[in-house]
Design a protein around this motif. Structure first.
Motif, PDB file in Angstrom:
ATOM      1  N   MET A 165       0.828  -1.185   0.000  1.00 29.17           N
ATOM      2  CA  MET A 165       0.000   0.000   0.000  1.00 29.17           C
ATOM      3  C   MET A 165       0.880   1.258   0.000  1.00 29.17           C
ATOM      4  O   MET A 165       0.719   2.117  -0.846  1.00 29.17           O
ATOM      5  CB  MET A 165      -0.908  -0.035   1.219  1.00 29.17           C
ATOM      6  N   TYR A 166       1.799   1.329   0.941  1.00 27.78           N
ATOM      7  CA  TYR A 166       2.647   2.518   1.004  1.00 27.78           C
ATOM      8  C   TYR A 166       3.949   2.333   0.241  1.00 27.78           C
ATOM      9  O   TYR A 166       4.681   3.266   0.032  1.00 27.78           O
ATOM     10  CB  TYR A 166       2.967   2.855   2.463  1.00 27.78           C
ATOM     11  N   GLY A 167       4.262   1.093  -0.172  1.00 28.82           N
ATOM     12  CA  GLY A 167       5.543   0.852  -0.791  1.00 28.82           C
ATOM     13  C   GLY A 167       5.492   0.598  -2.278  1.00 28.82           C
ATOM     14  O   GLY A 167       6.469   0.138  -2.854  1.00 28.82           O
ATOM     15  N   TRP A 168       4.360   0.863  -2.923  1.00 24.60           N
ATOM     16  CA  TRP A 168       4.253   0.566  -4.347  1.00 24.60           C
ATOM     17  C   TRP A 168       5.317   1.282  -5.170  1.00 24.60           C
ATOM     18  O   TRP A 168       5.818   0.751  -6.140  1.00 24.60           O
ATOM     19  CB  TRP A 168       2.875   0.929  -4.881  1.00 24.60           C
ATOM     20  N   ARG A 169       5.653   2.481  -4.800  1.00 20.08           N
ATOM     21  CA  ARG A 169       6.643   3.238  -5.575  1.00 20.08           C
ATOM     22  C   ARG A 169       8.057   3.075  -5.027  1.00 20.08           C
ATOM     23  O   ARG A 169       9.004   3.578  -5.620  1.00 20.08           O
ATOM     24  CB  ARG A 169       6.267   4.723  -5.573  1.00 20.08           C
ATOM     25  N   ARG A 170       8.191   2.387  -3.915  1.00 21.75           N
ATOM     26  CA  ARG A 170       9.506   2.248  -3.284  1.00 21.75           C
ATOM     27  C   ARG A 170      10.131   0.882  -3.502  1.00 21.75           C
ATOM     28  O   ARG A 170      11.318   0.705  -3.266  1.00 21.75           O
ATOM     29  CB  ARG A 170       9.380   2.501  -1.792  1.00 21.75           C
ATOM     30  N   MET A 171       9.323  -0.113  -3.908  1.00 23.33           N
ATOM     31  CA  MET A 171       9.823  -1.471  -4.120  1.00 23.33           C
ATOM     32  C   MET A 171       9.415  -1.956  -5.502  1.00 23.33           C
ATOM     33  O   MET A 171       8.404  -1.522  -6.045  1.00 23.33           O
ATOM     34  CB  MET A 171       9.217  -2.444  -3.096  1.00 23.33           C
ATOM     35  N   ALA A 172      10.205  -2.887  -6.028  1.00 25.57           N
ATOM     36  CA  ALA A 172       9.823  -3.541  -7.277  1.00 25.57           C
ATOM     37  C   ALA A 172       8.582  -4.408  -7.001  1.00 25.57           C
ATOM     38  O   ALA A 172       8.354  -4.833  -5.864  1.00 25.57           O
ATOM     39  CB  ALA A 172      10.972  -4.396  -7.782  1.00 25.57           C
ATOM     40  N   PRO A 173       7.771  -4.697  -8.019  1.00 18.63           N
ATOM     41  CA  PRO A 173       6.520  -5.433  -7.790  1.00 18.63           C
ATOM     42  C   PRO A 173       6.696  -6.822  -7.188  1.00 18.63           C
ATOM     43  O   PRO A 173       5.967  -7.180  -6.254  1.00 18.63           O
ATOM     44  CB  PRO A 173       5.896  -5.527  -9.188  1.00 18.63           C
ATOM     45  N   TRP A 174       7.641  -7.638  -7.686  1.00 20.01           N
ATOM     46  CA  TRP A 174       7.764  -8.998  -7.166  1.00 20.01           C
ATOM     47  C   TRP A 174       8.273  -9.053  -5.730  1.00 20.01           C
ATOM     48  O   TRP A 174       7.725  -9.818  -4.923  1.00 20.01           O
ATOM     49  CB  TRP A 174       8.618  -9.858  -8.094  1.00 20.01           C
ATOM     50  N   PRO A 175       9.295  -8.298  -5.347  1.00 20.74           N
ATOM     51  CA  PRO A 175       9.662  -8.314  -3.918  1.00 20.74           C
ATOM     52  C   PRO A 175       8.514  -7.821  -3.020  1.00 20.74           C
ATOM     53  O   PRO A 175       8.326  -8.325  -1.910  1.00 20.74           O
ATOM     54  CB  PRO A 175      10.859  -7.375  -3.841  1.00 20.74           C
ATOM     55  N   HIS A 176       7.760  -6.866  -3.521  1.00 21.70           N
ATOM     56  CA  HIS A 176       6.624  -6.377  -2.745  1.00 21.70           C
ATOM     57  C   HIS A 176       5.595  -7.490  -2.572  1.00 21.70           C
ATOM     58  O   HIS A 176       5.049  -7.684  -1.480  1.00 21.70           O
ATOM     59  CB  HIS A 176       6.013  -5.172  -3.449  1.00 21.70           C
TER      60      HIS A 176
END
Length: 126
Positions: free
Chosen positions: A1-12
């Protein structure tokens, strides 16, 4: 939710897997405790009524655990279906209130055209 722009999609995505596993484990422990309260098993009492031997696997997996687990999974499935249907109906009603045309995407499952009564069934093969 808060990390969509801070992490790559697969690690998220994979960071959420432990949350799902712990949720299932926690749910199973609650269901097992409820089953044990209904049919206590996995322990031995002495003549004075004190617990002398405890089998943790017998406590967790007593004869009621599987039945309670199946019932719980069925209830969760029905609950999810009701919530999904409610969201779809409210979405369609909101569009109707705004005088928007309701299209096929509002009803992703089931018949795409409204039934026209018994004639639709009797004339289906002709």
């Amino acid at each position: 939710m808060y990390g969509w722009r801070r992490m790559a999609p697969w690690p998220h995505f994979w960071s959420g897997v432990p949350i799902v596993i712990s949720g299932i484990g926690g749910t199973f422990s609650v269901v097992a405790a409820n089953a044990w309260m209904n049919t206590p098993a996995g322990f031995t009492l002495d003549n004075a009524g004190k617990v002398v031997d405890v089998d943790p696997w017998g406590v967790i997996f007593n004869r009621a655990t599987s039945g309670v687990w199946v019932t719980f999974v069925a209830i969760v499935g029905v609950y999810a279906a009701v919530i999904t249907a409610t969201v779809l109906v409210l979405r369609a009603m909101a569009r109707r209130w705004r005088d928007e045309e309701i299209d096929e995407s509002d009803v992703p499952y089931g018949p795409r055209e409204p039934l026209r009564g018994p004639a639709a069934v009797t004339n289906a093969g002709s």
